[in-house]
Design a protein around this motif. Structure first.
Motif, PDB file in Angstrom:
ATOM      1  N   ILE A   1       0.839  -1.203   0.000  1.00  0.00           N
ATOM      2  CA  ILE A   1       0.000   0.000   0.000  1.00  0.00           C
ATOM      3  C   ILE A   1       0.873   1.253   0.000  1.00  0.00           C
ATOM      4  N   ALA A   2       2.010   1.190   0.729  1.00  0.00           N
ATOM      5  CA  ALA A   2       2.934   2.332   0.762  1.00  0.00           C
ATOM      6  C   ALA A   2       3.511   2.600  -0.630  1.00  0.00           C
ATOM      7  N   LEU A   3       3.762   1.526  -1.373  1.00  0.00           N
ATOM      8  CA  LEU A   3       4.311   1.689  -2.721  1.00  0.00           C
ATOM      9  C   LEU A   3       3.236   2.096  -3.719  1.00  0.00           C
ATOM     10  N   TRP A   4       2.042   1.535  -3.529  1.00  0.00           N
ATOM     11  CA  TRP A   4       0.941   1.806  -4.460  1.00  0.00           C
ATOM     12  C   TRP A   4      -0.359   1.935  -3.689  1.00  0.00           C
ATOM     13  N   PRO A   5      -0.986   3.076  -3.604  1.00  0.00           N
ATOM     14  CA  PRO A   5      -0.724   4.256  -4.437  1.00  0.00           C
ATOM     15  C   PRO A   5       0.063   5.367  -3.751  1.00  0.00           C
ATOM     16  N   ILE A   6       0.447   5.208  -2.463  1.00  0.00           N
ATOM     17  CA  ILE A   6       1.016   6.337  -1.720  1.00  0.00           C
ATOM     18  C   ILE A   6       2.292   6.861  -2.371  1.00  0.00           C
ATOM     19  N   LEU A   7       3.268   5.971  -2.607  1.00  0.00           N
ATOM     20  CA  LEU A   7       4.529   6.407  -3.200  1.00  0.00           C
ATOM     21  C   LEU A   7       4.317   6.956  -4.599  1.00  0.00           C
ATOM     22  N   LEU A   8       3.364   6.374  -5.311  1.00  0.00           N
ATOM     23  CA  LEU A   8       3.051   6.849  -6.660  1.00  0.00           C
ATOM     24  C   LEU A   8       2.584   8.298  -6.637  1.00  0.00           C
ATOM     25  N   VAL A   9       1.744   8.629  -5.647  1.00  0.00           N
ATOM     26  CA  VAL A   9       1.243  10.007  -5.518  1.00  0.00           C
ATOM     27  C   VAL A   9       2.387  10.964  -5.204  1.00  0.00           C
ATOM     28  N   ILE A  10       3.305  10.535  -4.307  1.00  0.00           N
ATOM     29  CA  ILE A  10       4.444  11.382  -3.939  1.00  0.00           C
ATOM     30  C   ILE A  10       5.335  11.645  -5.148  1.00  0.00           C
ATOM     31  N   VAL A  11       5.657  10.584  -5.899  1.00  0.00           N
ATOM     32  CA  VAL A  11       6.507  10.724  -7.084  1.00  0.00           C
ATOM     33  C   VAL A  11       5.851  11.660  -8.100  1.00  0.00           C
ATOM     34  N   ALA A  12       4.542  11.487  -8.300  1.00  0.00           N
ATOM     35  CA  ALA A  12       3.822  12.341  -9.245  1.00  0.00           C
ATOM     36  C   ALA A  12       3.841  13.800  -8.790  1.00  0.00           C
ATOM     37  N   ALA A  13       3.665  14.018  -7.479  1.00  0.00           N
ATOM     38  CA  ALA A  13       3.676  15.383  -6.938  1.00  0.00           C
ATOM     39  C   ALA A  13       5.048  16.033  -7.106  1.00  0.00           C
ATOM     40  N   LEU A  14       6.110  15.276  -6.797  1.00  0.00           N
ATOM     41  CA  LEU A  14       7.469  15.803  -6.932  1.00  0.00           C
ATOM     42  C   LEU A  14       7.796  16.086  -8.406  1.00  0.00           C
ATOM     43  N   PHE A  15       7.342  15.200  -9.278  1.00  0.00           N
ATOM     44  CA  PHE A  15       7.569  15.399 -10.714  1.00  0.00           C
ATOM     45  C   PHE A  15       6.890  16.689 -11.184  1.00  0.00           C
ATOM     46  N   THR A  16       5.641  16.863 -10.752  1.00  0.00           N
ATOM     47  CA  THR A  16       4.892  18.056 -11.147  1.00  0.00           C
ATOM     48  C   THR A  16       5.548  19.323 -10.608  1.00  0.00           C
ATOM     49  N   TYR A  17       6.002  19.255  -9.345  1.00  0.00           N
ATOM     50  CA  TYR A  17       6.650  20.420  -8.728  1.00  0.00           C
ATOM     51  C   TYR A  17       7.954  20.755  -9.451  1.00  0.00           C
TER      52      TYR A  17
ATOM     53  N   LEU B   1       8.782  19.972 -12.475  1.00  0.00           N
ATOM     54  CA  LEU B   1       8.444  20.438 -13.819  1.00  0.00           C
ATOM     55  C   LEU B   1       8.026  21.906 -13.783  1.00  0.00           C
ATOM     56  N   ALA B   2       7.237  22.260 -12.758  1.00  0.00           N
ATOM     57  CA  ALA B   2       6.795  23.651 -12.607  1.00  0.00           C
ATOM     58  C   ALA B   2       7.978  24.579 -12.340  1.00  0.00           C
TER      59      ALA B   2
ATOM     60  N   LYS C   1       9.540  27.436 -15.008  1.00  0.00           N
ATOM     61  CA  LYS C   1       9.308  28.750 -14.389  1.00  0.00           C
ATOM     62  C   LYS C   1       7.840  29.004 -14.062  1.00  0.00           C
ATOM     63  N   THR C   2       7.018  27.966 -14.183  1.00  0.00           N
ATOM     64  CA  THR C   2       5.605  28.118 -13.832  1.00  0.00           C
ATOM     65  C   THR C   2       5.437  28.402 -12.346  1.00  0.00           C
ATOM     66  N   MET C   3       6.307  27.802 -11.518  1.00  0.00           N
ATOM     67  CA  MET C   3       6.233  28.024 -10.079  1.00  0.00           C
ATOM     68  C   MET C   3       6.502  29.479  -9.740  1.00  0.00           C
ATOM     69  N   ASP C   4       7.409  30.124 -10.475  1.00  0.00           N
ATOM     70  CA  ASP C   4       7.676  31.546 -10.247  1.00  0.00           C
ATOM     71  C   ASP C   4       6.444  32.388 -10.564  1.00  0.00           C
ATOM     72  N   VAL C   5       5.735  32.000 -11.622  1.00  0.00           N
ATOM     73  CA  VAL C   5       4.506  32.710 -11.985  1.00  0.00           C
ATOM     74  C   VAL C   5       3.466  32.549 -10.885  1.00  0.00           C
ATOM     75  N   MET C   6       3.357  31.313 -10.357  1.00  0.00           N
ATOM     76  CA  MET C   6       2.400  31.057  -9.277  1.00  0.00           C
ATOM     77  C   MET C   6       2.764  31.863  -8.036  1.00  0.00           C
ATOM     78  N   LYS C   7       4.059  31.914  -7.702  1.00  0.00           N
ATOM     79  CA  LYS C   7       4.501  32.685  -6.543  1.00  0.00           C
ATOM     80  C   LYS C   7       4.136  34.157  -6.699  1.00  0.00           C
ATOM     81  N   THR C   8       4.442  34.696  -7.877  1.00  0.00           N
ATOM     82  CA  THR C   8       4.157  36.109  -8.140  1.00  0.00           C
ATOM     83  C   THR C   8       2.658  36.388  -8.070  1.00  0.00           C
ATOM     84  N   MET C   9       1.883  35.498  -8.678  1.00  0.00           N
ATOM     85  CA  MET C   9       0.431  35.691  -8.709  1.00  0.00           C
ATOM     86  C   MET C   9      -0.169  35.630  -7.311  1.00  0.00           C
TER      87      MET C   9
END
Length: 214
Positions: free
Chosen positions: A64-80, A82-83, A87-95
Motif C-alpha cells: 500500500i505504501a508503494l501503491w498508491p502512496i509512493l506513486l502520488v508522492i513521485v507524481a507530486a514531486l515530478f509536477t513540482y 516540472l513547474a 518557471k511556472t512556479m515563479d509565476v504562481m509565486k508572483t500571482m
C-alpha cells in the motif's frame, strides 16, 4: 491483559518514531524500519497475532505504501520539479503573493487555501513544503512559515492525497466510505471554522488582528 495497558503498549511504536526522528535525529529509513518491526513484534506478543498474519499484513502495508502512496508522492514531486523547471512556479509565486500585501490574507491564501488544495491533490508534505517556501520567499520567517503551514494542514489531512486516508480506513474497517466521509466531515467542521481565525491571530500575535479580516 488490562485494556488500558494495551492502549499504552500500542503507543510505544508511535512514541518511539516521534522521539527517534524528532529528538535523536536518527535516519528516517532506519528508524521507520525498526518501528515497523517493533509494531509487528508487539502485535504478535501482546495481541497474540499469528506470525503468518503479521508478516502478510506487513507485506500488504508495504504494498500500500508503494501503491498508491509512493506513486502520488513521485507524481507530486515530478509536477513540482516540472513547474520549477518551466518557471511556472515563479509565476504562481508572483500571482499568489501579489493579490495583497496584508500578511494575514497572504497566510490565509497560501497556507490555508493553497496548502489545502495541495494536500487534496498530493499530500505527504507537499502542502507544507511548497506554501512554506513561497511564504518564506515573500518575506516571512522560514520557521514561522513552516509552523503556520503545519497548523493549516491539520484539517485537510483526513482527505489528503486524493482521499487515501479515508478510503484506507474504510477498507480496513469494512465501513461504508460515504458514511465515514460524512462523519469525518462533521468531526472536522468546527476546526474548519476555527483554524483560519487561529492563523490570523498567530500571524499578528494579537487576537485583535481578526477584526481587520473578519
Amino acid at each position: 491483559m488490562n485494556e488500558y495497558v494495551l492502549f499504552f503498549i500500542a503507543l510505544v511504536p508511535i512514541v518511539w518514531l516521534i522521539v527517534s526522528l524528532g529528538v535523536l535525529k536518527l535516519p528516517a529509513h532506519k528508524t521507520c524500519l525498526f518501528t515497523a518491526f517493533l509494531s509487528l513484534l508487539i502485535a504478535i506478543i501482546f495481541w497474540k497475532m499469528p506470525v503468518i498474519d503479521g508478516v502478510t499484513a506487513s507485506i500488504e502495508g508495504m504494498a500500500i505504501a508503494l501503491w498508491p502512496i509512493l506513486l502520488v508522492i513521485v507524481a507530486a514531486l515530478f509536477t513540482y520539479n516540472l513547474a520549477c523547471e518551466t518557471k511556472t512556479m515563479d509565476v504562481m509565486k508572483t500571482m499568489l503573493s501579489s493579490i495583497t500585501t496584508d500578511n494575514r490574507i497572504q497566510v490565509l491564501i497560501l497556507a490555508w487555501g493553497f496548502g489545502g488544495f495541495l494536500e487534496a491533490v498530493a499530500g505527504y508534505g507537499t502542502a507544507v513544503a511548497i506554501p512554506a517556501s513561497i511564504l518564506a520567499s515573500i518575506g516571512f520567517n522560514p520557521i514561522f512559515a513552516a509552523v503556520i503551514c503545519l497548523i493549516s494542514n491539520t484539517v485537510p489531512t483526513a482527505f489528503g492525497a486524493i482521499r487515501i486516508p479515508i478510503t484506507t480506513l474504510a477498507t480496513v474497517t469494512n465501513l461504508d466510505v460515504v458514511q465515514l466521509s460524512f462523519i469525518t466531515s462533521l468531526q472536522l467542521a468546527g476546526f474548519i471554522i476555527l483554524i483560519p481565525f487561529l492563523l490570523v491571530i498567530l500571524t499578528e500575535r494579537n487576537i485583535k488582528a481578526v477584526k481587520g479580516v473578519f
